[in-house]
Design a protein around this motif. Structure first.
Motif, short mmCIF file in Angstrom:
data_model
loop_
_atom_site.label_atom_id
_atom_site.label_comp_id
_atom_site.label_asym_id
_atom_site.label_seq_id
_atom_site.Cartn_x
_atom_site.Cartn_y
_atom_site.Cartn_z
N ARG A 1 0.83 -1.20 0.00
CA ARG A 1 0.00 0.00 0.00
C ARG A 1 0.86 1.25 0.00
O ARG A 1 0.52 2.25 -0.64
CB ARG A 1 -0.94 -0.01 1.21
CG ARG A 1 -1.78 1.26 1.31
CD ARG A 1 -2.88 1.15 2.32
NE ARG A 1 -4.07 0.54 1.75
CZ ARG A 1 -4.70 -0.50 2.28
NH1 ARG A 1 -4.24 -1.03 3.39
NH2 ARG A 1 -5.78 -1.00 1.72
N GLN B 1 0.71 4.19 -2.87
CA GLN B 1 0.36 5.56 -2.53
C GLN B 1 1.26 6.58 -3.23
O GLN B 1 0.88 7.75 -3.35
CB GLN B 1 0.44 5.75 -1.01
CG GLN B 1 -0.69 5.09 -0.26
CD GLN B 1 -0.54 5.22 1.24
OE1 GLN B 1 0.51 5.62 1.75
NE2 GLN B 1 -1.59 4.90 1.98
N LYS C 1 -5.46 8.60 -1.64
CA LYS C 1 -4.80 7.91 -0.53
C LYS C 1 -5.74 7.76 0.66
O LYS C 1 -5.76 6.70 1.31
CB LYS C 1 -3.55 8.69 -0.11
CG LYS C 1 -2.46 8.71 -1.16
CD LYS C 1 -1.32 9.60 -0.73
CE LYS C 1 -0.27 9.70 -1.85
NZ LYS C 1 0.82 10.63 -1.51
N PRO D 1 -0.74 10.03 3.58
CA PRO D 1 -1.90 10.93 3.47
C PRO D 1 -2.03 11.89 4.64
O PRO D 1 -2.44 13.05 4.46
CB PRO D 1 -3.09 9.96 3.41
CG PRO D 1 -2.59 8.66 3.93
CD PRO D 1 -1.14 8.61 3.59
#
Length: 381
Positions: free
Chosen positions: A190, A194, A202, A258
């Motif tokens: 992940r 991203q 995100k 994020p």
């Protein structure tokens, strides 16, 4: 700080005496805290009441929003307790906006209003506005990043049948070394995915269902809970700057990118402080790309030799009584731990009675709003 000082002098010199004359009794410290919070965040300005509706018009939405802030400040467990306190405490009732006890709506009206607030995301909107008004453009020394467990009152959601079937259909990776000329595609993590996403993508990619989370406590023992995980970036103060709620099973490192970009849009900071859960090259490079200096605790990840080297280095520094500058700055990471503690102990973080991601996040954001306002006023009092 100048703007905050003007608000504080207006509250202390004009608003408090006016309220005491109107209520005809002195304000308690808790009422003063509530008045300061409501005056700073101005949540009623963000409550949208439509011009046209079907059926009975929505009444007292602004008063109900102020009441939910009062519920958080007083750390009440349930909405029923809030209504009882409003009916029996004239000062609290009038500060929230009702003159008489019979004007207070039924508990169902509070529930419908809370559902609307959750759907509109009023907590995020008000908190962002508060940070933009008072911190945007100011340089913040350290941003401390961490997460805290949020226990829910709902069952963990199982994977849907469609998801389980699709997982079974995926080709299994062959064990061992590939054959001569065979190429195997590496599955991206992940964090790696991203890197090519926008900040909004995100956030949307993070799981938000209620599930089971496990982590080690400060004594090294594993703890499990059912619910969610709240990820917080706290500035020096400590003041919470941005928050993200995810499923309990989401690893802290998956929210680092994020959350960092959300914080970078709100304040200017110099250092990013994170514990060993965030020790990853991608996170370090991303922090540097934003113009920050990452100070992250090293995670040996089962490497015994690396762990022995770190222990020996720490022992040598203790002998000569030397503390590195980055270690001194890393101690500032206790800011986010104090935010987590106050949120749970004083502002409703332990009394989550609603269900579903949106409602849980709204409940927590009311606590974050009250906590942010309280910490801001502590600078000038």
């Amino acid at each position: 700080m100048e703007k905050l000082s003007q608000i504080w002098f207006g509250i202390q010199g004009i608003l408090f005496p006016f309220l005491e004359r109107e209520i005809e009794e002195p304000l308690t410290e808790k009422l003063k805290q509530l008045v300061r919070t409501l005056e700073l965040i101005r949540i009623e300005d963000f409550v949208h009441i439509p011009n046209y509706w079907h059926g009975q018009p929505p009444k007292y939405r602004k008063e109900i929003a102020r009441s939910f802030v009062a519920k958080t400040v007083y750390n009440m467990s349930t909405t029923r307790e809030l209504i009882d306190r409003l009916k029996t405490t004239p000062a609290l009732r009038r500060i929230c906006g009702w003159e008489k006890a019979r004007q207070i709506p039924h508990e169902s009206s509070f529930s419908r209003s809370f559902a609307e607030f959750a759907q509109n995301g009023i907590g995020h909107i008000v908190h962002k506005s508060l940070i933009d008004r008072h911190l945007q453009g100011h340089v913040v020394g350290h941003i401390s990043r961490d997460s805290t467990a949020i226990e829910g009152r709902e069952k963990p959601q199982k994977k849907s049948k469609h998801t389980a079937e699709s997982a079974m259909k995926k080709p299994k990776h062959k064990r061992g070394r590939p054959k001569n000329g065979e190429k195997r595609l590496k599955k991206l993590t992940r964090l790696e995915q991203q890197l090519s996403m926008t900040p909004e993508e995100k956030i949307e990619d993070l799981p938000t269902d209620c599930d089971v989370g496990t982590k080690k406590n400060s004594k090294g023992y594993k703890e499990s809970w059912v619910g969610y995980k709240l990820h917080i970036d706290a500035a020096d103060g400590p003041i919470p700057v941005s928050c993200v709620l995810t499923s309990a099973s989401v690893h802290d490192s998956q929210v680092a990118l994020p959350l960092a970009e959300m914080t970078n849009q709100r304040v200017i900071n110099l250092y990013d402080l994170m514990d060993s859960a965030y020790d990853a090259p991608i996170i370090r490079e991303h922090s540097k790309s934003l113009g920050h200096v990452p100070i992250i605790d090293i995670n040996p990840r089962g490497n015994r030799k690396r762990k022995e080297e770190l222990t020996a280095e720490k022992h040598r520094l203790d002998i000569i009584r030397f503390k590195r500058p980055e270690d001194r700055r890393y101690n500032e990471r206790s800011n986010v731990e104090r935010v987590n503690g106050r949120l749970k102990d004083e502002f409703g973080g332990k009394t989550v009675r609603v269900r579903g991601y949106a409602k849980v996040m709204t409940h927590l954001m009311f606590g974050i709003l009250a906590l942010t306002a309280d910490q801001m006023f502590r600078f000038i009092t």
